[in-house]
Each structure stands twice: as structure tokens, then as C-alpha cells.
Design a protein around this motif. Structure first.
Motif, mmCIF file in Angstrom:
data_model
loop_
_atom_site.group_PDB
_atom_site.id
_atom_site.type_symbol
_atom_site.label_atom_id
_atom_site.label_comp_id
_atom_site.label_asym_id
_atom_site.label_seq_id
_atom_site.Cartn_x
_atom_site.Cartn_y
_atom_site.Cartn_z
ATOM 1 N N LYS A 185 40.347 54.810 13.413
ATOM 2 C CA LYS A 185 39.884 53.941 11.855
ATOM 3 C C LYS A 185 40.405 52.780 13.007
ATOM 4 C CE LYS A 185 39.747 51.336 7.431
ATOM 5 N NZ LYS A 185 40.385 51.647 6.215
ATOM 6 N N SER A 186 41.329 52.525 13.220
ATOM 7 C CA SER A 186 41.368 51.045 14.054
ATOM 8 C C SER A 186 40.717 50.884 15.039
ATOM 9 C CB SER A 186 42.762 51.221 14.466
ATOM 10 O OG SER A 186 43.750 51.524 13.382
ATOM 11 N N LEU A 187 40.616 52.089 16.149
ATOM 12 C CA LEU A 187 39.609 52.269 17.049
ATOM 13 C C LEU A 187 37.956 51.991 16.739
ATOM 14 C CD1 LEU A 187 39.602 53.073 20.298
ATOM 15 C CD2 LEU A 187 39.517 55.282 19.899
ATOM 16 N N PHE A 188 37.627 52.942 15.650
ATOM 17 C CA PHE A 188 35.858 52.374 15.508
ATOM 18 C C PHE A 188 35.717 51.102 15.191
ATOM 19 C CE2 PHE A 188 33.171 52.353 12.252
ATOM 20 C CZ PHE A 188 31.898 52.277 13.111
ATOM 21 N N ASN A 189 36.448 50.521 14.453
ATOM 22 C CA ASN A 189 36.707 48.952 14.099
ATOM 23 C C ASN A 189 37.374 48.026 15.796
ATOM 24 O OD1 ASN A 189 36.347 48.479 11.195
ATOM 25 N ND2 ASN A 189 38.199 48.776 10.305
ATOM 26 N N THR A 190 37.492 48.272 16.691
ATOM 27 C CA THR A 190 38.189 47.760 17.551
ATOM 28 C C THR A 190 36.319 47.693 18.112
ATOM 29 O OG1 THR A 190 40.018 47.863 18.152
ATOM 30 C CG2 THR A 190 38.904 47.464 20.260
ATOM 31 N N PHE A 191 35.950 49.130 18.341
ATOM 32 C CA PHE A 191 34.603 49.558 18.857
ATOM 33 C C PHE A 191 34.179 48.443 18.711
ATOM 34 C CE2 PHE A 191 30.949 52.416 19.307
ATOM 35 C CZ PHE A 191 30.954 52.151 20.686
ATOM 36 N N ARG A 192 33.597 48.089 17.202
ATOM 37 C CA ARG A 192 32.431 47.814 16.520
ATOM 38 C C ARG A 192 32.221 46.511 17.198
ATOM 39 N NH1 ARG A 192 31.899 46.954 11.153
ATOM 40 N NH2 ARG A 192 33.615 47.098 10.837
ATOM 41 N N CYS A 193 33.459 46.309 17.485
ATOM 42 C CA CYS A 193 33.613 44.268 17.916
ATOM 43 C C CYS A 193 33.143 43.709 19.188
ATOM 44 C CB CYS A 193 34.587 43.463 17.914
ATOM 45 S SG CYS A 193 34.938 43.822 16.010
ATOM 46 N N TYR A 194 32.767 45.161 20.037
ATOM 47 C CA TYR A 194 31.755 45.322 21.461
ATOM 48 C C TYR A 194 31.275 45.313 21.335
ATOM 49 C CZ TYR A 194 36.732 44.475 22.829
ATOM 50 O OH TYR A 194 38.267 44.083 22.751
ATOM 51 N N ILE A 195 30.245 45.256 20.243
ATOM 52 C CA ILE A 195 28.264 45.618 20.276
ATOM 53 C C ILE A 195 28.195 44.990 20.440
ATOM 54 C CG2 ILE A 195 26.330 46.925 18.539
ATOM 55 C CD1 ILE A 195 28.606 48.833 17.403
ATOM 56 N N PRO A 196 26.697 44.843 21.717
ATOM 57 C CA PRO A 196 25.780 43.523 21.722
ATOM 58 C C PRO A 196 25.266 43.540 20.381
ATOM 59 C CG PRO A 196 25.262 44.968 23.211
ATOM 60 C CD PRO A 196 26.487 46.192 21.969
#
Length: 384
Positions: free
Chosen positions: A247-258
Motif C-alpha cells: 500500500k505504501s509503495l502504491f501510494n508512492t508510485f501514484r505521485c509519480y504518474i504524469p
């Protein structure tokens, strides 16, 4: 007569950095805290730095250099920052609780680790001589939203590359010890308010050795990110959010989506009976809801610190706005129910939705946790 609550005054050197920004924004949500603003230029202005520390009950010293082509520059810079902080405190005879961000590299034979170890020793000596209070936090590798690619962590680098269709390279597929930024921030806050267990260094000094929460092979991190890209970015599927690391990695990843990824149009199936649109497919639990909004009305103006949320416009016209906390840039997305589409809300982004049409707006919402009006994850703040 009502007595005003005495607020704890906290200053953060390195306030604009990765950890500093998360700590600052989280503390800003507390009513018992007054944040004393810090600027990087203070270390070049002795009077400004002295004025800063004079206002603080607690100084969290995060300012440091950790990358440079010349390791001696890293060492000299970090030592000087500590010495300047001590000089500022001595110049105005103030004794704040200084909390120092150290590193697990303290024990390694490199100049960055040496600068952290010697900086800690200097602050222990200051606390003993002045009667101040000092706590050192030894921090493992940190990951979370808004980390700088190719600087803060392998997670930040991989998130940016995967989200932007670049191919990350695994140089060494070792196991990495990690802590999520929200959990690290909580340890800092517990240390500030005397709730964190620590080990004594001297009469006025202590240290907290923070263990990694997760031990993960680099290849597993990359595999999860590639799965997020395929399932979430390409097919709109939310992954399972039961595991804390994932979940933490997913929330991190979402913030790099253009930003250009949204709005995402739905596939609309039409036959003589009418139409059918699948709003969200998930591998996790959650709550679906809908709202109707009359023309000109705005809903929302809040942000979340952990929840994933989707807004889907199915009838009427709307403008969805997002703004990252601590910035002024507003992102606008215009949607029309004639071409159903959705926008997902990243954590730490204030968001709202406004009916910009002449008819009733119908919006469907999905959020990965059941609604709870007393949930501390939701904080209200205007987008503009």
C-alpha cells in the motif's frame, strides 16, 4: 476566561527537503504546534539563524548534504551545519531540544557516515555544556511520495522511470531495508513530544536507532511497480491494499504518474436498453458512493494522507481541481458525462469537484476505506 493553549514551537532545518517537507506538513495539521519557518539561506546569515533557534522549543536538524562528486565537500558541509547550529544557540543563550537526523551509515567507512557520527558527538557535547537536550535518530533508507529520483532512494528512481515508460536498471539485486515516510514522521513526532523510547547517551542526550520496517529485494520492488503500471495505469485496476508495504509503495508510485495521464476515459457499452460503464475494478475492499451536485456548487476541498480515491463523472459537466499541499500550482481537469471519465486523487493533494454545467452533476466515488466522519486521514483546505 478561556486560557489560550500553549503551543509547542518547532523549527525544522531542511524544511524543504524530502523528510523535512513531510514532517512540516504533518505537524501543520496539529493545533498544539506552532511551526517556525526556516529558509536555507539562514545558514549563510548568522543573525537570521540565531533568531530562528531563539524562537524554537524544538529544532529538528535535517539540513545536510548526502550527494556530491567530492566526498570531502559532503563531510565539511555537514560538520559546518552542525557547528553553525550550535553557535547560533550559544549566541542567544537558548537551549532547545535538538533532534538530529543521523544515518545507518554512521558505522561505515565513508565521509558521509563520518560527518553524521562526528556531528552527533558535537551535539552531545553541546547538550552537556549548555544543559540543553539532544536526541539522535539513526534512520534507515526512507521511501515515500515526492522523493527525488536519482537522489533520495531507489524507490523514487524506479517509480519515476516506470511511470514515465523508462526502463530501470537493477545494478545489485540485494535486499534493501526500508521505512515508509509516514511512519518515520510519526517517530519524529513521538520524539518531539517525549513518547518515543530511546537509549541514553549522556545525562542530557539520547539516541533512537530506527530499524527498517521492510526488507525487500530490489527486483521485488521493480516487479510490484511494473504490476502497478500494467494493472493501475493501463487498466485502471486498484491493487490489493491490505499489505502495509505494498500500500505504501502504491501510494508512492501514484505521485509519480504524469498529470497528462488524467482524465482517463471509460469504455462505454451501449445497446437498445441504454449504456453500461464499469467504474472501478479492484483487488481490495472499499466503498462506492455517488453524489448529485447543482450547477455552480463545489464539493470537497480536502486531502488524504493515506487513502486512494477515484472520482467518476457519469452525467453533467465538472471541473476537478488538485493542488499539492505546500504549493500554489492548481491542476484542472474538465470532464463531461457524455464521455464518462475518471480522475484519481493522490495523497497529500487537496481536491474538489465543481458542477460547471447547466444541469445536475452526477459523480460516483470509490475510496479504499469505508467512510468514517471522524477519520483523521481527511483534512480540509481550499484548493485555491
Amino acid at each position: 476566561m478561556v486560557t489560550a493553549m500553549k503551543k509547542h514551537k518547532i523549527g525544522i532545518t531542511g524544511q524543504a527537503g524530502f523528510v523535512g517537507n513531510h514532517l512540516y506538513t504533518t505537524l501543520s495539521l496539529r493545533e498544539d504546534v506552532e511551526l517556525i519557518p526556516f529558509q536555507r539561506s539562514f545558514f549563510d546569515q548568522p543573525e537570521a539563524l540565531s533568531n530562528f533557534v531563539a524562537q524554537c522549543d524544538t529544532v529538528v536538524h535535517l539540513a545536510a548534504m548526502n550527494r556530491h562528486e567530492d566526498a570531502n565537500v559532503i563531510y565539511n558541509t555537514n560538520i559546518k551545519l552542525v557547528e553553525d547550529l550550535i553557535s547560533a544557540c550559544n549566541s542567544v543563550h537558548t537551549k532547545p531540544h535538538i533532534i538530529f537526523s543521523s544515518s545507518s551509515q554512521e558505522i561505515k567507512d565513508n565521509l558521509y557516515g563520518k560527518s553524521k557520527k562526528e556531528g552527533k558527538q558535537k551535539l552531545v557535547a553541546w547538550a552537556q555544556a549548555s544543559g540543553g537536550k539532544f536526541t539522535s535518530l539513526t534512520i534507515p533508507n526512507v521511501f515515500g511520495p515526492f522523493g527525488r529520483p536519482n537522489y533520495n532512494s531507489v524507490v523514487a528512481t524506479f517509480c519515476h522511470k516506470v511511470a514515465h515508460n523508462e526502463e530501470p536498471t537493477i545494478i545489485n539485486d540485494g535486499e534493501v531495508g526500508l521505512i515508509y515516510i509516514n511512519d518515520l514522521v510519526q517517530i519524529f513526532i513521538d520524539t518531539i513530544f517525549g513518547k518515543q523510547t530511546s537509549e541514553k547517551l549522556s545525562d542530557n542526550s539520547s539516541e533512537v536507532n530506527i530499524a527498517p520496517q521492510h526488507f525487500v529485494k530490489v527486483s521485488r520492488i521493480l516487479a510490484l511497480l511494473n504490476k502497478f503500471k500494467k494493472d493501475y495505469m493501463e487498466n485502471g485496476i486498484f491493487p490489493s491494499l491490505e499489505d502495509h508495504f505494498e500500500k505504501s509503495l502504491f501510494n508512492t508510485f501514484r505521485c509519480y504518474i504524469p498529470e497528462s495521464h488524467y482524465p482517463v476515459k471509460y469504455t462505454k457499452h451501449t445497446d437498445p436498453r441504454g449504456s453500461f460503464v464499469e467504474i472501478a475494478r479492484t483487488e481490495t475492499s472499499g466503498q462506492f458512493s455517488f453524489s448529485t451536485t447543482v450547477p455552480g456548487i463545489t464539493r470537497g476541498n480536502h486531502f488524504h494522507t493515506r487513502k486512494a480515491e477515484r472520482f467518476a463523472v457519469i452525467s453533467g459537466k465538472a471541473r476537478i481541481q488538485l493542488r499539492k499541499i505546500g504549493t500554489d500550482e492548481v491542476i484542472n481537469y474538465d470532464l463531461d458525462g457524455k464521455e464518462p471519465a475518471y480522475v484519481d486523487m493522490p495523497i497529500w493533494y487537496t481536491h474538489n469537484i465543481t458542477n460547471t454545467g447547466d444541469e445536475e452533476l452526477i459523480t460516483l466515488f470509490w475510496i479504499n476505506e469505508p467512510y468514517n466522519p471522524e477519520d483523521a486521514d481527511t483534512y480540509f483546505e481550499n484548493v485555491e
